[in-house]
Design an enzyme around this catalytic site. Sequence first.
Site, short mmCIF file in Angstrom:
data_model
loop_
_atom_site.label_atom_id
_atom_site.label_comp_id
_atom_site.label_asym_id
_atom_site.label_seq_id
_atom_site.Cartn_x
_atom_site.Cartn_y
_atom_site.Cartn_z
N PHE A 111 63.64 44.13 54.09
CA PHE A 111 63.45 45.18 53.08
C PHE A 111 64.46 46.31 53.22
O PHE A 111 64.67 47.07 52.28
CB PHE A 111 62.01 45.69 53.13
CG PHE A 111 61.80 46.95 53.91
CD1 PHE A 111 61.71 46.92 55.28
CD2 PHE A 111 61.71 48.17 53.26
CE1 PHE A 111 61.52 48.08 56.00
CE2 PHE A 111 61.52 49.34 53.97
CZ PHE A 111 61.43 49.29 55.35
N LYS A 112 65.08 46.47 54.38
CA LYS A 112 66.02 47.58 54.54
C LYS A 112 67.19 47.48 53.55
O LYS A 112 67.79 48.49 53.20
CB LYS A 112 66.52 47.65 55.96
CG LYS A 112 65.38 48.05 56.89
CD LYS A 112 65.81 48.46 58.26
CE LYS A 112 64.63 48.96 59.06
NZ LYS A 112 63.54 47.96 59.21
#
Length: 470
Positions: A111-112
């Site tokens: 998700f980063k």
Amino acid sequence: MRYISTRGAAPALGFEDVLLTGLARDGGLYVPETWPQFTADDIRALRGLPYSEVAVRVMLPFLGGAISESDFRALVRDAYATFDHDAVTPLVQLDQRTWVLELFHGPTLAFKDVALQLLGRLFDHVLERRGERVTIVGATSGDTGSAAIEACRDRHNVDIFILHPKGRTSEVQRRQMTSVLSSNVHNIALEGSFDDCQDLVKAMFNDTAFRDKLNLSAVNSINWARIMAQIVYYFASAAALGAPDREIDFVVPTGNFGNVYAAYGARAMGLPTAKLIVGSNTNDILARFFASGTMAAQGVTPTLSPSMDIQISSNFERLLFDLLGRDGAAVEACMRTFRAEGRFAVTDAQLAQALAIFAGHRVDEDATMATITDTWRRHGGYTVDPHTAVGVASAAAAGTAPGRPVVVLATAHPAKFPDAVEKATGRRPALPPRLGDLYEREERLSVLPNDLAQVQGFVTQRARAAQGVA
Ligand SMILES: *Cc1c(COP(=O)(O)O)cnc(C)c1O
């Protein structure tokens, strides 16, 4: 739009400076002075829009005119074109009321990427206008370095140096970093441990002459722009599920409290969320805080969900600022106590204020594995990674209201953690096509001894910021 420090003693800054500064000079974190407000009609109008358009509408007020709408739209479109899914962050329905929000379709499968793909482009845009260059240095145990590298690759005004402990990352993790051959990307395999890598990075930042000469910068999780970019998918998913006409519960597997603080931001902007459920693994400092009102550090235990193996949750300070009535001196006092004694406590009233919005859950290793197995069995072979499993298990434990939609954030692709997933389901998850040839790709890295002078020499030779401004 102005940003103020949670410790009250640094100057208020505009968006551009907050973006490039990261940490405030008083040691605090920047937050918006006031939250932009979205009306019910504004939120309804997001339904059916492409992700990038939701992103422009949600983030534009935070820029305070620092970047024009058309420039910003171009940056946003370019950032999310790197994702493998048209919906960017698609929702997958598990059962009648539970959805998984897949945040892992970016270049590094975690998700980063959602925040960092935009951050790299924002840096470049602002630096170009200023005629400046920065040098990003960072340390990684293997897990998060690739997201920073993918964010900065090929950016004109950014050089990035990532230190990893030689031979101590998994092969997939190493290759995700070292197969990026862009000339502005420098992988350093250090002859030392992850702690040695971190110590060297700290030492480089503490060397003022070096820091200034290279215009050192970081893209770490306390950067305000990362929070801003993460607010978007709460609006996008909630609008898709009927907000503002229905309240939504969100369940967020958490480490540094960054992702779930973004949910809090969305709520502060007018998104009707019911509960924000914080899922911790056995490193459960947050779950213990929500149970007791005391934040108490302990040692870190390695788990199946390494991106959540944290001792302290740095972004929690942003929530603390609000719980303490936005009193920067009070936050400073709390953090001083925390540094000295390893703990601080809030009052019962302040804890009650937090519990009106958040709930915390701890999920141990057995429950994490059982949840991967159970999700796979009950939902047609749907596979979750160990971080997401902490979220799914927390959703079950939270016992939310019947009929209310629950959205669990999926923070990593299952193929990033193939061993745990194979053990739980009997099947090894395949890498998605974009990484299918990872094992055949050429690698580039430099092996350096654990020696500050040599690492600094290496960086100075290669960083364009050291060679004078373009
Ligand atoms: C970084 C990360 C987390 C934790 O996110 P925070 O913003 O620190 O709460 C969870 N899962 C994965 C896969 C991550 O990479």
